[in-house]
Design a protein around this motif. Structure first.
Motif, mmCIF file in Angstrom:
data_model
loop_
_atom_site.group_PDB
_atom_site.id
_atom_site.type_symbol
_atom_site.label_atom_id
_atom_site.label_comp_id
_atom_site.label_asym_id
_atom_site.label_seq_id
_atom_site.Cartn_x
_atom_site.Cartn_y
_atom_site.Cartn_z
ATOM 1 N N CYS A 68 47.129 -42.670 62.268
ATOM 2 C CA CYS A 68 47.660 -42.091 63.505
ATOM 3 C C CYS A 68 46.644 -42.416 64.587
ATOM 4 N N LYS A 114 45.298 -41.111 72.100
ATOM 5 C CA LYS A 114 46.425 -40.275 71.688
ATOM 6 C C LYS A 114 47.004 -39.461 72.842
ATOM 7 N N HIS A 352 56.851 -38.900 63.027
ATOM 8 C CA HIS A 352 56.623 -38.037 64.187
ATOM 9 C C HIS A 352 57.676 -36.972 64.430
ATOM 10 N N ARG A 365 53.153 -33.032 56.826
ATOM 11 C CA ARG A 365 54.527 -33.516 56.718
ATOM 12 C C ARG A 365 54.865 -33.503 55.242
ATOM 13 N N GLU A 394 52.586 -43.743 59.423
ATOM 14 C CA GLU A 394 51.175 -43.383 59.506
ATOM 15 C C GLU A 394 50.683 -43.214 58.083
ATOM 16 N N ASP A 424 47.330 -36.966 63.411
ATOM 17 C CA ASP A 424 48.464 -36.558 62.563
ATOM 18 C C ASP A 424 48.194 -36.860 61.090
#
Ligand code: PEP
Ligand code: CO
Length: 458
Positions: A68, A114, A352, A365, A394, A424
């Protein structure tokens, strides 16, 4: 229409740029960066554009992946090697399933800045500017570290240059030998999946044995031991991207030489915004993140601004809606792109739209939601008669514990064991490779659509 220049973006509203206290220092740093060697050559970006044009035509598949956010702390040759290695392993699985070449693009050698959802972060009653990526400020929660520091751009440039140098060596020097990649995959299947997914590797073993019998192997055929590998990042830090943009002496065109491919994020894709204005003028292949707030007419306008000649390979649309929202948002966008006859690569970012906060406080996630979004993306593409051309993830080659689930059954409690991301949560090496195996059926079905597209075009 106003003329595009290297700095015409400055006249447009801009979001997510750092505010440096010392503007003079930033100018000095940028004036030096401007004189640094380009990281990539324009001709390489053109080759990538050609390869992506093959994806548009259903003759290839795009795999884009990496951190990420790259960080100074995780900068290590082993990390570069392992990320590259997993991309090769995934590519082999995808090639075997799709029977088309895989275009390999890393989120690497420049993926530092970012966009953040909040400008500040609060901890124990203290409020400080958010962390914006290692080329801008530091992660440490102190006033000093969170101040944007222009000199960090030097370190990011240097890290990108040496990362790219190693990647070039790995791509061309023998590390990417197909036989070796196949052996790594066999090891994964044996040690991590109790033989599951064996069928795909058996097919590869047979193909390699057949080629060997015909006298074709990696000792006498370069294509079996070298790969083309490209780099990419979000074109967020416009002052830096501008400093890295040069006129290609062979064509007179502007190329952003900080990477082969750059993309515009979901938060900076405003039609009248600075990021779109900047990307309009560079000739690299461009990605555009497509999230839930993107309207069809806006998407068409963006494609027309960024790719006025409808050149295949220039635009990659990266869908990122969340596993349960693909059916809601994607069909409309695909329909309007088809109706306008736009040449684009459709790729899926299943990361995302699926970020959640674990009970233990970690951003995470679930592996299942990632797999589900990819499967839904393929299903929707299939029912719309559109070629699902890519995967954008990612991931890292390290054995981190950032996403839950997968063959290792990482639980929310396990997240703290090896949670190393600077932004992330990434799929770890096993999760990334398993994802490639798990979508092999979808990829196979996908090739039926590509055959139709190829037939229709001929
Ligand atoms: C990213 O890819 O790192 C990112 C920030 O994605 P998005 O713009 O889709 O939110
Ligand atoms: Co991210």
């Amino acid at each position: 229409m106003k003329k595009w220049t290297l700095n015409s973006w400055k006249k447009f509203p801009v979001k997510h740029l750092p505010e440096y206290r010392d503007q003079k220092e930033l100018d000095l740093v940028l004036s030096k960066v401007k004189k640094y060697p380009p990281l990539v050559f324009a001709g390489e970006s053109r080759s990538l554009k050609k390869a992506l044009a093959d994806v548009v035509r259903g003759k290839a598949f795009l795999l884009q992946g990496g951190d990420c956010a790259e960080s100074f702390a995780e900068f290590h040759p082993d990390n570069i090697r392992d990320t590259f290695k997993i991309i090769l392993q995934m590519s082999l699985v995808l090639t075997a399933s799709a029977s088309v070449p895989v275009v390999k693009v890393g989120r690497i050698a420049g993926q530092f800045s970012k966009p953040r959802s909040a400008p500040t972060e609060k901890k124990e009653g203290k409020e400080l500017p958010s962390y914006l990526g290692d080329n801008i400020n530091g992660m440490e929660f102190t006033e000093k570290s969170r101040q944007p520091d222009a000199k960090r751009l030097f370190r990011a440039y240097s890290q990108s240059a040496s990362t790219l140098n190693l990647l070039r060596a790995f791509s061309q020097g023998g590390f990417a030998d197909l036989r070796q990649v196949h052996l790594w995959n066999l090891g994964f299947i044996k040690d991590k999946t109790k033989g599951k997914y064996r069928e795909i590797e058996d097919k590869i073993s047979d193909a390699l044995a057949f080629m060997e019998a015909c006298g074709i192997n990696s000792d006498n055929n370069r294509r079996l031991r070298a790969v083309n590998f490209y780099t990419s990042h979000e074109a967020l830090h416009l002052p830096f991207e501008q400093a890295m943009t040069r006129v290609d002496s062979t064509t007179g065109e502007y190329h952003d030489t900080s990477a082969h491919f750059v993309w515009i994020g979901d938060r900076t894709r405003q039609l009248d915004g600075a990021h779109v204005e900047f990307c309009k003028g560079i000739k690299n292949p461009i990605g555009l993140k497509c999230g839930p707030t993107l309207k069809s007419d806006e998407l068409i306008k963006l494609c027309n601004i960024l790719n006025p000649n409808n050149e295949p390979g220039r635009m990659t649309l990266i869908s990122r809606f969340g596993a349960d929202n693909v059916e809601k948002y994607l069909p409309k966008l695909i329909k309007s792109v088809k109706k306008e006859g736009l040449n684009v690569v459709w790729s899926c970012d299943p990361m995302h739209g699926n970020t959640i906060k674990a009970a233990t406080g970690f951003k995470t996630r679930t592996f299942d939601s990632v797999v589900k979004e990819v499967k839904n993306f393929f299903a929707v593409s299939q029912s719309e008669g559109s070629y699902a051309g890519g995967l954008h993830i990612e991931m890292t080659g390290q054995d981190v514990t950032e996403c839950t689930g997968g063959a290792q059954k990482i639980s929310e409690k396990d997240l703290s064991n090896r949670y190393r991301t600077h932004c992330d949560p990434r799929l770890n090496a096993d999760q990334a490779l398993e994802l490639a195996f798990l979508i092999s059926e979808e990829i196979k079905k996908n090739s039926k659509i590509s055959n139709k597209i190829i037939q229709a075009a001929s």
